[in-house]
Design a protein around this motif. Structure first.
Motif, PDB file in Angstrom:
ATOM      1  N   ILE A  77       0.863  -1.181   0.000  1.00  0.00           N
ATOM      2  CA  ILE A  77       0.000   0.000   0.000  1.00  0.00           C
ATOM      3  C   ILE A  77       0.900   1.231   0.000  1.00  0.00           C
ATOM      4  O   ILE A  77       1.823   1.325   0.819  1.00  0.00           O
ATOM      5  N   THR A  78       0.613   2.164  -0.907  1.00  0.00           N
ATOM      6  CA  THR A  78       1.341   3.431  -0.938  1.00  0.00           C
ATOM      7  C   THR A  78       0.348   4.575  -0.813  1.00  0.00           C
ATOM      8  O   THR A  78      -0.618   4.654  -1.593  1.00  0.00           O
ATOM      9  N   LEU A  79       0.558   5.442   0.171  1.00  0.00           N
ATOM     10  CA  LEU A  79      -0.216   6.667   0.321  1.00  0.00           C
ATOM     11  C   LEU A  79       0.641   7.835  -0.142  1.00  0.00           C
ATOM     12  O   LEU A  79       1.708   8.109   0.438  1.00  0.00           O
ATOM     13  N   VAL A  80       0.194   8.510  -1.206  1.00  0.00           N
ATOM     14  CA  VAL A  80       0.897   9.682  -1.725  1.00  0.00           C
ATOM     15  C   VAL A  80       0.463  10.926  -0.969  1.00  0.00           C
ATOM     16  O   VAL A  80       1.260  11.814  -0.675  1.00  0.00           O
ATOM     17  N   THR A  81      -0.832  10.973  -0.643  1.00  0.00           N
ATOM     18  CA  THR A  81      -1.366  12.018   0.232  1.00  0.00           C
ATOM     19  C   THR A  81      -2.262  11.342   1.258  1.00  0.00           C
ATOM     20  O   THR A  81      -2.808  10.261   1.012  1.00  0.00           O
ATOM     21  N   ALA A  82      -2.436  11.984   2.419  1.00  0.00           N
ATOM     22  CA  ALA A  82      -3.245  11.371   3.482  1.00  0.00           C
ATOM     23  C   ALA A  82      -3.820  12.466   4.367  1.00  0.00           C
ATOM     24  O   ALA A  82      -3.338  12.705   5.470  1.00  0.00           O
ATOM     25  N   SER A  83      -4.876  13.116   3.872  1.00  0.00           N
ATOM     26  CA  SER A  83      -5.472  14.194   4.658  1.00  0.00           C
ATOM     27  C   SER A  83      -6.346  13.664   5.780  1.00  0.00           C
ATOM     28  O   SER A  83      -6.460  14.271   6.844  1.00  0.00           O
ATOM     29  N   ASN A  84      -7.006  12.518   5.554  1.00  0.00           N
ATOM     30  CA  ASN A  84      -7.791  11.890   6.618  1.00  0.00           C
ATOM     31  C   ASN A  84      -8.031  10.438   6.241  1.00  0.00           C
ATOM     32  O   ASN A  84      -7.870  10.036   5.089  1.00  0.00           O
ATOM     33  N   GLY A  85      -8.418   9.648   7.238  1.00  0.00           N
ATOM     34  CA  GLY A  85      -8.731   8.246   6.987  1.00  0.00           C
ATOM     35  C   GLY A  85      -7.511   7.359   6.928  1.00  0.00           C
ATOM     36  O   GLY A  85      -6.419   7.727   7.379  1.00  0.00           O
ATOM     37  N   ASP A  86      -7.683   6.162   6.358  1.00  0.00           N
ATOM     38  CA  ASP A  86      -6.589   5.202   6.289  1.00  0.00           C
ATOM     39  C   ASP A  86      -6.835   4.220   5.150  1.00  0.00           C
ATOM     40  O   ASP A  86      -7.900   4.203   4.544  1.00  0.00           O
TER      41      ASP A  86
END
Length: 674
Positions: A77-86
């Motif tokens: 799993i790659t998160l490039v942006t993460a303003s909220n949640g998962d």
């Protein structure tokens, strides 16, 4: 839940859990995770038994990285942006993939991982039998590491009412997470001399009374080709409901614990029923009238007949039967047609007509079109299809004495001949006994269990009789006695090849017998002391196999006229022996007789079989059968050799099970034979 709250809870929990790890060594038990190495891939390209999950607003990707910690694959799993949640890779919330757990037990969960963000936690959900799947807890925060690292944490004690859990690794900050080689081990100390940590469940299984009741009296139960359960009451043995024209049916959805009520066109109370080759259900006869107060007539049989379609949850009428039928038999033949014998007619007398449903024409043949012997077979006579196309009447029936003569016979529809069969013990005390074709159907052995006599109301008996129908002159042989004498007995074929017997009573509509046992056909022995259903199951009760390998029981109608609306579910001991095997790929669901069908599985399996879904009432389902599929094994690719004889496996929908080397069955896949 916010990220801050999640981290705070996780930090508190991890301190407590790591402290709990110190004094107790983990028990080296079976890995309960299905597809733990994430090597087997589903049709969507993601590992079998795992799903892409999460919530909120991120720019993210799910995928596989190569190689994994071991093997070819790891989940990434790659998160490039993460303003909220998962986002998280989680086990699927279904019976096949979610590990079974025991309330009060603790489990060690571990996974190998790499992560570039400290915002990584192990997350767990639990299945509450009253409320479904609910969030449980975040178990631990995983430190950043560029090299494969194993993280192991111990769960809190499993809460009461929880039967399964799922878990995985969650990322909620910018970065990349990889996971592989999951494990789950019950660390509760096993009983001395055993390897299973689930206590009595390891050898006895566990019953669970559902936290809801049936909306209808489940007098007739049919497992449908989609895994739902048809519950038919009609008037439900309630003369007031009959007088009011209140006839009921419901469909139970085991996956959600919900019901769909179905408009019911007539009083289908004490009808016959059987699955047709296309998976619809033929309902024959029912109740035209309750006994008259002045004694001028008894119960009267309906001629009406209907087909229930699980695709629409509705009934449609077909032509009437040639005679009234209250308590008729219903046996599907090797050509897909249905034969019905016995029951009471419209004038309360015994129906002597042979009634034949031509499936290709969707109609009952007229009297002169069907071969007639004008023989009365009793009420709900157990008529089992033999490998040569004849019918074996086992002697199981309802309401009083058995038939004249030996009490058992073989009937040839084509020639109209009836051949007596010798050896049935106490033929006049086999009322509400149950007969089943033993696993595998190819062996052609039938066992008849228990019984009584409602006329004399003697104590029920523990008798069993076994017959080998392959012999040129078959004769009943006394089998091992039931551990407890009973009538109203239910016998269910299980995917491991054993027969689970449960429920029953000592007398007519009275004195419930709670004892349950497991019959092993290979050893010809009963294993006493199985877990017992806390709900009494006597008259108008049924038990049947669900596609997930559990057994459901419904109904009880004692002599005071009440009806127990509770439902119970039994998890056999095999569900506590480790992870289920997985059927990864399967051919198109239409299988031809004499064909070889190739499936792939996730590991070694011991056996594979087709089990016909049950249509049971009054301790009677003559169509219940377990058909062996001889295997040709090439690693995890299995060739399944389908019988060429439709009398062994009549056309229709079947549950395909494979059984792992740990004795645990898969969840069934549905296949159509014929």
């Amino acid at each position: 839940m916010s990220r801050t709250d999640r981290k705070r809870i996780a930090q508190v929990l991890v301190v407590a859990l790591l402290a709990a790890l110190v004094p107790t060594a983990a028990h080296a038990g079976a890995n309960l995770v299905a597809n733990p190495g994430v090597e087997g891939l589903a049709g969507n390209g993601f590992p079998v038994c795992w799903e892409r999950s999460g919530w909120g607003d991120q720019n993210f990707t799910f995928g596989l990285s190569h190689p994994g910690h071991t093997g070819a694959n790891a989940m990434q799993i790659t998160l490039v942006t993460a303003s909220n949640g998962d986002r998280k890779a989680m086990m699927l919330e279904n019976p096949s993939c979610a590990p079974n757990v025991t309330p009060g037990h603790q489990y060690d969960l571990s996974a190998w991982y790499t992560t570039t963000t400290a915002n990584t936690v192990m997350t767990m959900f639990r299945h509450d039998v009253a409320h479904g799947w609910v969030y449980w807890t975040d178990l631990a925060t995983l430190p950043v590491t560029a090299t494969w690292t194993r993280k192991t944490v111990r769960t809190p004690p499993v809460p009461a009412g929880t039967d399964q859990i799922v878990w995985g690794v969650t990322v909620y900050g910018v970065g990349t997470l990889r996971t592989d080689d999951y494990a789950m081990d019950d660390v509760t100390a096993p009983a001395p001399g055993t390897s299973c940590s689930a206590g009595d469940a390891c050898t006895k299984g566990v019953w669970q009374v559902m936290p809801f009741t049936s909306p209808v009296r489940g007098i007739h139960t049919v497992v449908l080709k989609n895994g739902d359960v048809l519950l038919v009451a009609g008037s439900g043995n309630d003369p007031d409901a009959f007088a009011a024209g209140t006839f009921t049916t419901a469909v139970y959805h085991p996956s959600t614990g919900t019901f769909t009520t179905v408009p019911t066109p007539a009083d289908l109370f004490c009808a016959g029923h059987v699955q047709l080759p296309d998976g619809r259900v033929l309902i024959m006869g029912g109740n035209k009238a309750y006994p008259a107060a002045d004694g001028s007539h008894g119960y009267e049989g309906l001629k009406n007949s209907y087909v229930f379609d699980p695709a629409t949850n509705s009934y449609s009428r077909v032509n009437d039967m040639t005679a009234g039928s209250w308590y008729p038999s219903a046996t599907v033949l090797g050509n897909g047609d249905v034969i019905s014998l016995g029951g009471l007619g419209e004038d309360s007398s015994g129906t002597v007509a042979t009634q034949y449903f031509k499936t290709s024409e969707s109609r009952w043949l007229s009297l002169n079109e069907a071969h007639q012997t004008w023989n009365f077979w009793g009420l709900y006579p157990s008529m089992i299809l033999m490998q040569d196309g004849r019918l074996f009447y086992s002697g199981s029936h309802v309401f009083g004495d058995g038939l004249p003569g030996t009490g058992s016979s073989i009937y040839d529809y084509g020639t109209g001949t009836i051949t007596p069969v010798r050896g049935l013990q106490n033929k006049d005390q086999r009322d509400q006994s149950m007969s089943v074709l033993l696993p595998p159907a190819q062996d052609q052995k039938v066992i008849t269990m228990g019984g009584g006599n409602i006329n004399t109301n003697v104590d029920a008996n523990p008798l069993t009789d076994i017959i080998d129908l392959k012999q040129p002159d078959p004769v009943h042989i006394a089998g091992p006695p039931l551990p407890a004498a009973k009538m109203y007995v239910s016998a269910v074929l299980l995917p491991d090849g054993k027969v689970f017997e449960t429920g029953g009573g000592l007398h007519n509509r009275a004195d419930p017998v709670y004892e349950a046992s497991m019959y092993d056909p290979a050893a010809n022995t009963f294993i006493a002391g199985m877990a017992t259903d806390p709900v009494p199951r006597t008259y108008h009760s049924s038990a049947f196999l669900l596609p997930d390998g559990r057994v459901m029981a419904v109904g009880d109608n004692p002599g005071n006229g009440t009806f127990d609306m509770r439902l119970s579910v039994y998890s056999p001991p095999y569900l506590f022996q480790g992870a289920r095997p997985q059927i990864l790929t399967i051919p198109p669901t239409d299988w031809a007789y004499g064909s070889t069908q190739s499936i792939t599985v996730d590991g070694p399996v011991l056996k594979a079989e087709l089990i016909r879904p049950e249509a049971v009432t009054h301790s009677s389902d003559p169509n219940q059968r377990f058909v062996d599929l001889p295997m040709s094994v090439n690693g995890t690719t299995i060739g399944l050799n389908v019988t060429s004889n439709p009398n062994i496996a009549p056309p229709g929908w079947y549950m395909l099970f494979v059984v792992g080397t740990n004795g645990v069955p898969s969840v069934a896949q549905w296949v159509h034979l014929g």
